[in-house]
Design a protein around this motif. Structure first.
Motif, PDB file in Angstrom:
ATOM      1  N   MET A   1      29.427  54.030  49.673  1.00  0.00           N
ATOM      2  CA  MET A   1      30.437  53.540  48.725  1.00  0.00           C
ATOM      3  C   MET A   1      31.811  54.052  49.135  1.00  0.00           C
ATOM      4  O   MET A   1      32.016  55.257  49.251  1.00  0.00           O
ATOM      5  CB  MET A   1      30.100  54.018  47.306  1.00  0.00           C
ATOM      6  N   ASP A   2      32.728  53.149  49.385  1.00  0.00           N
ATOM      7  CA  ASP A   2      34.100  53.516  49.729  1.00  0.00           C
ATOM      8  C   ASP A   2      34.988  53.190  48.530  1.00  0.00           C
ATOM      9  O   ASP A   2      35.207  52.010  48.220  1.00  0.00           O
ATOM     10  CB  ASP A   2      34.564  52.744  50.964  1.00  0.00           C
ATOM     11  N   PRO A   3      35.497  54.209  47.822  1.00  0.00           N
ATOM     12  CA  PRO A   3      36.282  53.922  46.607  1.00  0.00           C
ATOM     13  C   PRO A   3      37.552  53.132  46.868  1.00  0.00           C
ATOM     14  O   PRO A   3      38.102  52.536  45.937  1.00  0.00           O
ATOM     15  CB  PRO A   3      36.580  55.318  46.050  1.00  0.00           C
ATOM     16  N   ARG A   4      38.017  53.091  48.112  1.00  0.00           N
ATOM     17  CA  ARG A   4      39.220  52.316  48.412  1.00  0.00           C
ATOM     18  C   ARG A   4      39.024  50.834  48.139  1.00  0.00           C
ATOM     19  O   ARG A   4      39.992  50.112  47.882  1.00  0.00           O
ATOM     20  CB  ARG A   4      39.627  52.520  49.877  1.00  0.00           C
ATOM     21  N   HIS A   5      37.776  50.374  48.211  1.00  0.00           N
ATOM     22  CA  HIS A   5      37.514  48.936  48.109  1.00  0.00           C
ATOM     23  C   HIS A   5      36.698  48.561  46.883  1.00  0.00           C
ATOM     24  O   HIS A   5      36.249  47.416  46.780  1.00  0.00           O
ATOM     25  CB  HIS A   5      36.790  48.466  49.376  1.00  0.00           C
ATOM     26  N   LEU A   6      36.510  49.495  45.947  1.00  0.00           N
ATOM     27  CA  LEU A   6      35.647  49.221  44.798  1.00  0.00           C
ATOM     28  C   LEU A   6      36.151  48.053  43.961  1.00  0.00           C
ATOM     29  O   LEU A   6      35.387  47.153  43.619  1.00  0.00           O
ATOM     30  CB  LEU A   6      35.520  50.462  43.915  1.00  0.00           C
ATOM     31  N   LEU A   7      37.429  48.067  43.607  1.00  0.00           N
ATOM     32  CA  LEU A   7      37.942  47.005  42.745  1.00  0.00           C
ATOM     33  C   LEU A   7      37.877  45.661  43.451  1.00  0.00           C
ATOM     34  O   LEU A   7      37.417  44.662  42.860  1.00  0.00           O
ATOM     35  CB  LEU A   7      39.377  47.312  42.311  1.00  0.00           C
ATOM     36  N   GLN A   8      38.318  45.602  44.699  1.00  0.00           N
ATOM     37  CA  GLN A   8      38.305  44.337  45.418  1.00  0.00           C
ATOM     38  C   GLN A   8      36.872  43.821  45.595  1.00  0.00           C
ATOM     39  O   GLN A   8      36.620  42.611  45.485  1.00  0.00           O
ATOM     40  CB  GLN A   8      38.980  44.501  46.778  1.00  0.00           C
ATOM     41  N   SER A   9      35.942  44.740  45.854  1.00  0.00           N
ATOM     42  CA  SER A   9      34.551  44.335  46.025  1.00  0.00           C
ATOM     43  C   SER A   9      33.979  43.739  44.741  1.00  0.00           C
ATOM     44  O   SER A   9      33.323  42.693  44.757  1.00  0.00           O
ATOM     45  CB  SER A   9      33.713  45.542  46.465  1.00  0.00           C
ATOM     46  N   THR A  10      34.246  44.403  43.612  1.00  0.00           N
ATOM     47  CA  THR A  10      33.744  43.890  42.333  1.00  0.00           C
ATOM     48  C   THR A  10      34.416  42.572  41.977  1.00  0.00           C
ATOM     49  O   THR A  10      33.782  41.656  41.454  1.00  0.00           O
ATOM     50  CB  THR A  10      33.960  44.926  41.225  1.00  0.00           C
TER      51      THR A  10
ATOM     52  N   ARG B   1      35.505  40.295  44.032  1.00  0.00           N
ATOM     53  CA  ARG B   1      34.911  39.221  44.851  1.00  0.00           C
ATOM     54  C   ARG B   1      33.518  38.867  44.345  1.00  0.00           C
ATOM     55  O   ARG B   1      33.134  37.685  44.341  1.00  0.00           O
ATOM     56  CB  ARG B   1      34.843  39.658  46.317  1.00  0.00           C
ATOM     57  N   ARG B   2      32.768  39.881  43.918  1.00  0.00           N
ATOM     58  CA  ARG B   2      31.383  39.668  43.500  1.00  0.00           C
ATOM     59  C   ARG B   2      31.292  38.993  42.143  1.00  0.00           C
ATOM     60  O   ARG B   2      30.471  38.098  41.932  1.00  0.00           O
ATOM     61  CB  ARG B   2      30.670  41.025  43.472  1.00  0.00           C
ATOM     62  N   THR B   3      32.129  39.417  41.204  1.00  0.00           N
ATOM     63  CA  THR B   3      32.075  38.894  39.829  1.00  0.00           C
ATOM     64  C   THR B   3      33.497  38.665  39.313  1.00  0.00           C
ATOM     65  O   THR B   3      33.964  39.372  38.412  1.00  0.00           O
ATOM     66  CB  THR B   3      31.331  39.872  38.896  1.00  0.00           C
ATOM     67  N   PRO B   4      34.222  37.686  39.871  1.00  0.00           N
ATOM     68  CA  PRO B   4      35.634  37.504  39.510  1.00  0.00           C
ATOM     69  C   PRO B   4      35.851  37.174  38.041  1.00  0.00           C
ATOM     70  O   PRO B   4      36.900  37.523  37.482  1.00  0.00           O
ATOM     71  CB  PRO B   4      36.084  36.350  40.410  1.00  0.00           C
ATOM     72  N   ASP B   5      34.892  36.501  37.407  1.00  0.00           N
ATOM     73  CA  ASP B   5      35.083  36.047  36.034  1.00  0.00           C
ATOM     74  C   ASP B   5      34.539  37.023  34.993  1.00  0.00           C
ATOM     75  O   ASP B   5      34.652  36.757  33.792  1.00  0.00           O
ATOM     76  CB  ASP B   5      34.399  34.692  35.837  1.00  0.00           C
TER      77      ASP B   5
ATOM     78  N   ASP C   1      39.927  39.506  33.409  1.00  0.00           N
ATOM     79  CA  ASP C   1      38.663  39.518  34.140  1.00  0.00           C
ATOM     80  C   ASP C   1      38.913  40.280  35.444  1.00  0.00           C
ATOM     81  O   ASP C   1      40.033  40.734  35.724  1.00  0.00           O
ATOM     82  CB  ASP C   1      38.136  38.110  34.371  1.00  0.00           C
ATOM     83  N   TYR C   2      37.859  40.417  36.263  1.00  0.00           N
ATOM     84  CA  TYR C   2      38.018  41.252  37.452  1.00  0.00           C
ATOM     85  C   TYR C   2      38.971  40.643  38.478  1.00  0.00           C
ATOM     86  O   TYR C   2      39.687  41.365  39.182  1.00  0.00           O
ATOM     87  CB  TYR C   2      36.660  41.598  38.065  1.00  0.00           C
ATOM     88  N   ALA C   3      39.022  39.338  38.564  1.00  0.00           N
ATOM     89  CA  ALA C   3      39.988  38.727  39.470  1.00  0.00           C
ATOM     90  C   ALA C   3      41.411  39.037  39.025  1.00  0.00           C
ATOM     91  O   ALA C   3      42.277  39.389  39.848  1.00  0.00           O
ATOM     92  CB  ALA C   3      39.765  37.218  39.530  1.00  0.00           C
ATOM     93  N   ALA C   4      41.668  38.929  37.732  1.00  0.00           N
ATOM     94  CA  ALA C   4      43.006  39.208  37.204  1.00  0.00           C
ATOM     95  C   ALA C   4      43.349  40.688  37.306  1.00  0.00           C
ATOM     96  O   ALA C   4      44.505  41.050  37.559  1.00  0.00           O
ATOM     97  CB  ALA C   4      43.105  38.736  35.755  1.00  0.00           C
ATOM     98  N   LEU C   5      42.353  41.552  37.112  1.00  0.00           N
ATOM     99  CA  LEU C   5      42.606  42.987  37.243  1.00  0.00           C
ATOM    100  C   LEU C   5      42.980  43.332  38.677  1.00  0.00           C
ATOM    101  O   LEU C   5      43.899  44.129  38.919  1.00  0.00           O
ATOM    102  CB  LEU C   5      41.382  43.784  36.806  1.00  0.00           C
TER     103      LEU C   5
ATOM    104  N   ALA D   1      30.158  49.317  38.809  1.00  0.00           N
ATOM    105  CA  ALA D   1      29.092  48.614  38.091  1.00  0.00           C
ATOM    106  C   ALA D   1      29.518  47.228  37.623  1.00  0.00           C
ATOM    107  O   ALA D   1      28.669  46.447  37.183  1.00  0.00           O
ATOM    108  CB  ALA D   1      28.649  49.441  36.889  1.00  0.00           C
ATOM    109  N   GLY D   2      30.805  46.928  37.692  1.00  0.00           N
ATOM    110  CA  GLY D   2      31.296  45.679  37.121  1.00  0.00           C
ATOM    111  C   GLY D   2      31.306  45.715  35.607  1.00  0.00           C
ATOM    112  O   GLY D   2      31.258  44.669  34.943  1.00  0.00           O
ATOM    113  N   ALA D   3      31.358  46.926  35.045  1.00  0.00           N
ATOM    114  CA  ALA D   3      31.414  47.090  33.590  1.00  0.00           C
ATOM    115  C   ALA D   3      32.826  46.822  33.087  1.00  0.00           C
ATOM    116  O   ALA D   3      33.776  46.719  33.869  1.00  0.00           O
ATOM    117  CB  ALA D   3      30.960  48.497  33.209  1.00  0.00           C
ATOM    118  N   ALA D   4      32.977  46.729  31.777  1.00  0.00           N
ATOM    119  CA  ALA D   4      34.283  46.478  31.165  1.00  0.00           C
ATOM    120  C   ALA D   4      34.952  47.790  30.785  1.00  0.00           C
ATOM    121  O   ALA D   4      34.293  48.751  30.377  1.00  0.00           O
ATOM    122  CB  ALA D   4      34.132  45.598  29.931  1.00  0.00           C
ATOM    123  N   HIS D   5      36.278  47.820  30.905  1.00  0.00           N
ATOM    124  CA  HIS D   5      37.099  48.959  30.512  1.00  0.00           C
ATOM    125  C   HIS D   5      37.844  48.607  29.223  1.00  0.00           C
ATOM    126  O   HIS D   5      38.515  47.572  29.153  1.00  0.00           O
ATOM    127  CB  HIS D   5      38.131  49.286  31.585  1.00  0.00           C
ATOM    128  N   VAL D   6      37.737  49.469  28.224  1.00  0.00           N
ATOM    129  CA  VAL D   6      38.474  49.302  26.971  1.00  0.00           C
ATOM    130  C   VAL D   6      39.339  50.543  26.781  1.00  0.00           C
ATOM    131  O   VAL D   6      38.879  51.669  27.014  1.00  0.00           O
ATOM    132  CB  VAL D   6      37.513  49.125  25.779  1.00  0.00           C
TER     133      VAL D   6
END
Length: 252
Positions: A1-10, A12-16, A28-32, A219-224
């Motif tokens: 796991m490379d934390p530099r790419h975590l957001l971009q990876s998630t 790409r995997r689950t943009p919506d 959503d993850y694409a917008a984030l 994990a692709g979880a939501a942040h509140v």
């Protein structure tokens, strides 16, 4: 796991997939990922290069999350500032860390929070505003300390300052390897999944909460986000957003 790419990876995997709920903002993850890129560009406008220190003085919010991710991706060293510190205490940390830029909420900032300490050189920590991210401002600092510390690990990611209860606050170094190891450990130990919803209730300038930036994103979880802890507001968010997991200190 490379934390530099975590957001971009998630992304790409689950943009919506739902990524962030911050007040009226829904991402959503694409917008984030797009928001994190904009935050990164705003900070870069202060002349920040790889390995430079970037200080953050914000309440819990999606911009703080984006700053964490942008700094990690661009290999900047993030310096989270305790919002409860006095102006002199914040100034001392900015000087000690050699921060080149400050992303701040003007409501938490005052003019002399980044002025040179008594006896400091005129070229010390004076600042210029260079960019805005919504209500927040990026300021260019003239650091007192050199940022190219030869003793620093090559993958240094964060400088968290101690509270200073037994002496002057000291910068504790965390590396990208530390962040990756902790994310993998908590991902497995706590069973994080894409249906989880993490409530940022403890302050994001503290590792009581900030560790979940990486685990929840992986994990692709939501942040509140709860800007400042209040029990009634926390209950409301837990109910409204169906929060599944958070971290609270005993007084909370």
């Amino acid at each position: 796991m490379d934390p530099r790419h975590l957001l971009q990876s998630t992304a790409r995997r689950t943009p919506d997939r739902r990524a962030a709920r911050c007040g009226e903002t829904r991402l959503d993850y694409a917008a984030l990922a797009e928001h994190a890129a904009r935050v990164g560009e705003a900070i870069a406008a202060a002349g920040v290069d790889r390995g430079d220190r970037v200080a953050v003085l914000l309440p819990n919010c999606h911009t703080y999350l984006s700053a964490y991710c942008a700094a990690m991706e661009r290999e900047w060293v993030l310096v989270p500032l305790n919002v409860r510190l006095s102006e002199a205490e914040r100034r001392a940390i900015l000087e000690d860390s050699g921060a080149k830029a400050l992303l701040a909420d003007p409501a938490l900032e005052s003019k002399d929070a980044t002025e040179p300490a008594a006896g400091a050189a005129a070229a010390g920590t004076g600042l210029d505003a260079v960019a805005a991210i919504g209500p927040y401002r990026v300021r260019r600092l003239r650091p007192m300390a050199a940022t190219g510390d030869p003793a620093a690990p090559p993958d240094l990611a964060h400088l968290y300052y101690t509270s200073g209860t037994t002496g002057r606050p000291k910068g504790v170094m965390l590396t990208r390897g530390n962040a990756a190891a902790h994310a993998m450990m908590t991902f497995e130990a706590l069973g994080f999944g894409p249906d989880d919803v993490w409530l940022h209730a403890a302050p994001m300038f503290h590792l009581a909460d900030a560790w979940a930036v990486w685990t929840a994103t992986a994990a692709g979880a939501a942040h509140v986000f709860l800007p400042r802890f209040e029990a009634a507001a926390a209950f409301d968010l837990i109910a409204a957003e169906r929060v599944t997991i958070t971290n609270l200190v005993p007084t909370m």
